[in-house]
Enzyme design. Structure first.
Site, PDB file in Angstrom:
ATOM      1  CD  GLU A 328      -3.129   0.853   2.145  1.00  6.14           C
ATOM      2  OE1 GLU A 328      -4.091   0.122   1.853  1.00  6.14           O
ATOM      3  OE2 GLU A 328      -3.009   1.410   3.250  1.00  6.14           O
ATOM      4  CG  HIS A 357       6.888 -30.072   3.166  1.00  8.00           C
ATOM      5  ND1 HIS A 357       7.478 -31.257   2.794  1.00  8.00           N
ATOM      6  CD2 HIS A 357       7.446 -29.744   4.366  1.00  8.00           C
ATOM      7  CE1 HIS A 357       8.338 -31.647   3.726  1.00  8.00           C
ATOM      8  NE2 HIS A 357       8.339 -30.739   4.687  1.00  8.00           N
ATOM      9  CE  LYS A 461     -11.443   2.670   2.083  1.00  8.76           C
ATOM     10  NZ  LYS A 461     -11.007   3.613   3.153  1.00  8.76           N
TER      11      LYS A 461
END
Length: 533
Positions: A328, A357, A461
Site C-alpha cells: 500500500e 513442502h 471504495k
C-alpha cells in the site's frame, strides 16, 4: 595468482558474511545481505542516493507535511518517542493516551470494569486493513497461556466469517469487550461488523454500549455514535497516523494491553530500532541497508517480488502484515512529479519449514522473479527440548531447513536477505515493525513516490459504492415488475449500461433467499431471468 582469486567460494561467502553482517547485540538483531549479489560499486552507487532520503525522513520526523495529498504530517515515529513530536501538545496527547490505555486495561483486568455477565474474558476487535492486521499480528506473535483476555477479530464484511467468530463467542458474549477501530467511522467493513455485533448482543439480550470501546478520531461518525449511545470508553486516533503504521498507537496498544502483553517493551523495541535507523550512514543503518537491497534486487522498479520466509510459527502473520505496509505504501502509479512510474514491490510468504513442502520448489527451480527474506529466530522455546534424533531437537531441524533452503536458493542464483533475532517477544516484534516502517519510508524516497497516501484504495471504495447504488436500482426494477427479466432488460429499465454488474448483483441476491429475488437459469447468463421470490 592473486590471493583474491585463490579464495574458495565458501571462504569468500564467509568473508562477505563476517565483514558485512550488520548486528546490534543489545537489541539481539542482525541483518545479513551476503547472499545478495551486489558488487561494491553497485552498493556505492545506490548509497549516493541516500543523503536525500535521510534528509526527507528527518524532515518527516520534524513535522513536515509528508502526506501532501491530504495535507497531513506523518508521525508514527513519535508514538514510541513522544519527546520528538513537533509540539508540546502532541507529546502530551501521546503520553496521555498511553496512560489512559494502561489505566483502562488494568481496571478491566482487576474486575473494576465488568461486563453484563461479570469479569471480561474476551475481546472482539472490529477493524479492517491496518486497524486489524497490526493487532492480529501482535496478538498471534505474542500469545501465551498467560493471556488475560482471549482475542477474536472481525476483519472483513463476510457474513459467514462473522458467524464463525460469533459462534465461538456465543457462551461468553456477556463477558466480551468489543473494540471498534475506525478513524472516520465511515469505513463500510468496520461499520458492518459493528452492526453485526450489536445485532448479536441484542439477540442475546445483552446491552451493547456498556461493553463497547471506540478507537477513532475526535468528532468522527464513530465518535458521535459512541458518545450518543454511551459507550464504555473512547480512545483517540490522530490524522497524522496512517492505518498501516498505526499499530503502536491506541489501535494496537489497546488490544495488546487488554490481552495482557507488555506494551512498554513493544514501544521500547520499536524506539530502539528507530534510533538505529536514524543514523545517516547506510552501512550503519539497518533500514537503509534493507532499502538498498530492495532497490538493487528490483532494479529500482520492483521488478522482483519479496518472498518472506519467517522460520517461526509466531511470525506466520508477518508476511500478511507486511503486504499492506509495503504494497500500500510503495504500489503507486505516479511519482511526486506526476510521472507514470507504476512502482511497487509485491510481497508474499508463509512460514518455514512449511514452505519446504509448498512453494520452495518453484523458488529454487522456477522463474527467478523474486528475492527471499528469511527471518531466523535463535531461541527455540521457553523450555528444554527433547531429542528427536540422537543429539538433534525439532528446533535443530527447523534451523537446518532454514540454512539448507538459503544455501539451495543461492546456489540456484536466487538472492536472499536474512534477518535474525534472538527470540520472539514484545521487544523484538516492536523492533521488526519499526525496521520495516523505516525501510519503506527510505525506499519510497529513493524512487520518489509518496508512501503515505493510497489513491488506489480510495478508488476501490468509490467503485464499491457505485455497485451498491446500482444494486438499489436493479432491485427496484425487479420487484416492481410482474414478469421475470433478463439482466439486459433490467439494465435498460434502470438506465444502466453495465449489464454484467447488474447480472452479478442479481445472481448474488438470488443465492440468498431472504433477499426476495429468484433466478431462472437459461442456457447462458444472458438468458437467465430474475423475478420476485
Amino acid at each position: 595468482m592473486s590471493a583474491e582469486l585463490s579464495i574458495t567460494p565458501q571462504a569468500e561467502l564467509w568473508a562477505r558474511y563476517s565483514t558485512g553482517l550488520y548486528r546490534n547485540e543489545e537489541l539481539g538483531f542482525s541483518l545479513d545481505l551476503s547472499r545478495v549479489r551486489m558488487s561494491p560499486s553497485e552498493q556505492s552507487a545506490i548509497a549516493e542516493m541516500f543523503p536525500m532520503a535521510f534528509s526527507a525522513m528527518a524532515q518527516l520526523e520534524a513535522g513536515s507535511i509528508a502526506n501532501k495529498d491530504e495535507g497531513r504530517m506523518v508521525g508514527h515515529y513519535w508514538l514510541r518517542a513522544p519527546q520528538l513530536a513537533p509540539t508540546p501538545e502532541l507529546e502530551a496527547d501521546i503520553l496521555q493516551a498511553i496512560f489512559d490505555v494502561k489505566a483502562f486495561c488494568q481496571a478491566v483486568h482487576a474486575g473494576e470494569i465488568l461486563g453484563h455477565g461479570g469479569k471480561f474474558t474476551d475481546v472482539l476487535l472490529i477493524g479492517i486493513g491496518g486497524s486489524a492486521l497490526g493487532p492480529q499480528f501482535i496478538a498471534t506473535a505474542l500469545a501465551s497461556s498467560h493471556d488475560k483476555l482471549h482475542m477474536s477479530f472481525f476483519d472483513n464484511t463476510d457474513p459467514d466469517g462473522i458467524d464463525l467468530v460469533l459462534s465461538s463467542l456465543a457462551s461468553r458474549l456477556s463477558t466480551t469487550l468489543v473494540v471498534v477501530v475506525s478513524k472516520s467511522g465511515g469505513t463500510p467493513e468496520t461499520r458492518n461488523g459493528m452492526l453485526e455485533a450489536q445485532a448479536a448482543f441484542q439477540s442475546a439480550g445483552i446491552p451493547f454500549a456498556p461493553q463497547a470501546v471506540a478507537i477513532t478520531q475526535a468528532g468522527s461518525k464513530l465518535d458521535q455514535t459512541a458518545q450518543s449511545e454511551g459507550w464504555l470508553k473512547t480512545f483517540p486516533m490522530w490524522d497524522w497516523v496512517g492505518g498501516r503504521t498505526s499499530v503502536m498507537s491506541t489501535v494496537g496498544l489497546v488490544p495488546a494491553a487488554l490481552q495482557g502483553l507488555d506494551i512498554d517493551s513493544l514501544l521500547e523495541g520499536a524506539g530502539q530500532m528507530d534510533s538505529l535507523t536514524r543514523v545517516p550512514q547506510v552501512k550503519e543503518n539497518p533500514a537503509a541497508l534493507l532499502a538498498m537491497a530492495w532497490y538493487h534486487c528490483g532494479q529500482g522498479r520492483g521488478s522482483k517480488d519479496m518472498v518472506l520466509l519467517p522460520y517461526k510459527d509466531r511470525l506466520a502473520l508477518f508476511s500478511k502484515y507486511l503486504q499492506q505496509l509495503v504494497m500500500e505504501s510503495l504500489g503507486k502509479e505516479l511519482d511526486r512529479k506526476g510521472q507514470k512510474v507504476n512502482q511497487g514491490i509485491a510481497v508474499y510468504g508463509n512460514k518455514g519449514s512449511t514452505d519446504q513442502h509448498a512453494y520452495v520448489q518453484q523458488l529454487r527451480d522456477g522463474l527467478n522473479n523474486f528475492f527471499a527474506t528469511f527471518i531466523e529466530v535463535l531461541k527455540d522455546r521457553q523450555r528444554d527440548s527433547i531429542e528427536v534424533d540422537a543429539g538433534v531437537t525439532s528446533g535443530d531441524y527447523l534451523y537446518g531447513f532454514y540454512a539448507g533452503t538459503r544455501k539451495a536458493l543461492y546456489e540456484s542464483g536466487r538472492d536472499s536477505i536474512t534477518i535474525t533475532v534472538n527470540e520472539v517477544n514484545a521487544h523484538s516484534v516492536g523492533a521488526l515493525i519499526a525496521l520495516y516502517e523505516r525501510a519503506v519510508g527510505l525506499y519510497a524516497e529513493l524512487v520518489n513516490i509518496n508512501a503515505y497516501h493510497q489513491p488506489g484504495v480510495e478508488a476501490g471504495k468509490k467503485a464499491a459504492a457505485q455497485i451498491l447504488a446500482l444494486q438499489s436500482q436493479a432491485v427496484e426494477v425487479v420487484v416492481s415488475n410482474k414478469a421475470s427479466l433478463t439482466a439486459d432488460e433490467v439494465a435498460k429499465l434502470a438506465n444502466a449500461s453495465d449489464v454484467e454488474s447488474i447480472y452479478g448483483i442479481l445472481r448474488h441476491l438470488a443465492a440468498n433467499p431472504s433477499r426476495g429475488i429468484v433466478r431462472q437459469p437459461g442456457k447462458t447468463p444472458a438468458e437467465d431471468r430474475f423475478g420476485k421470490l
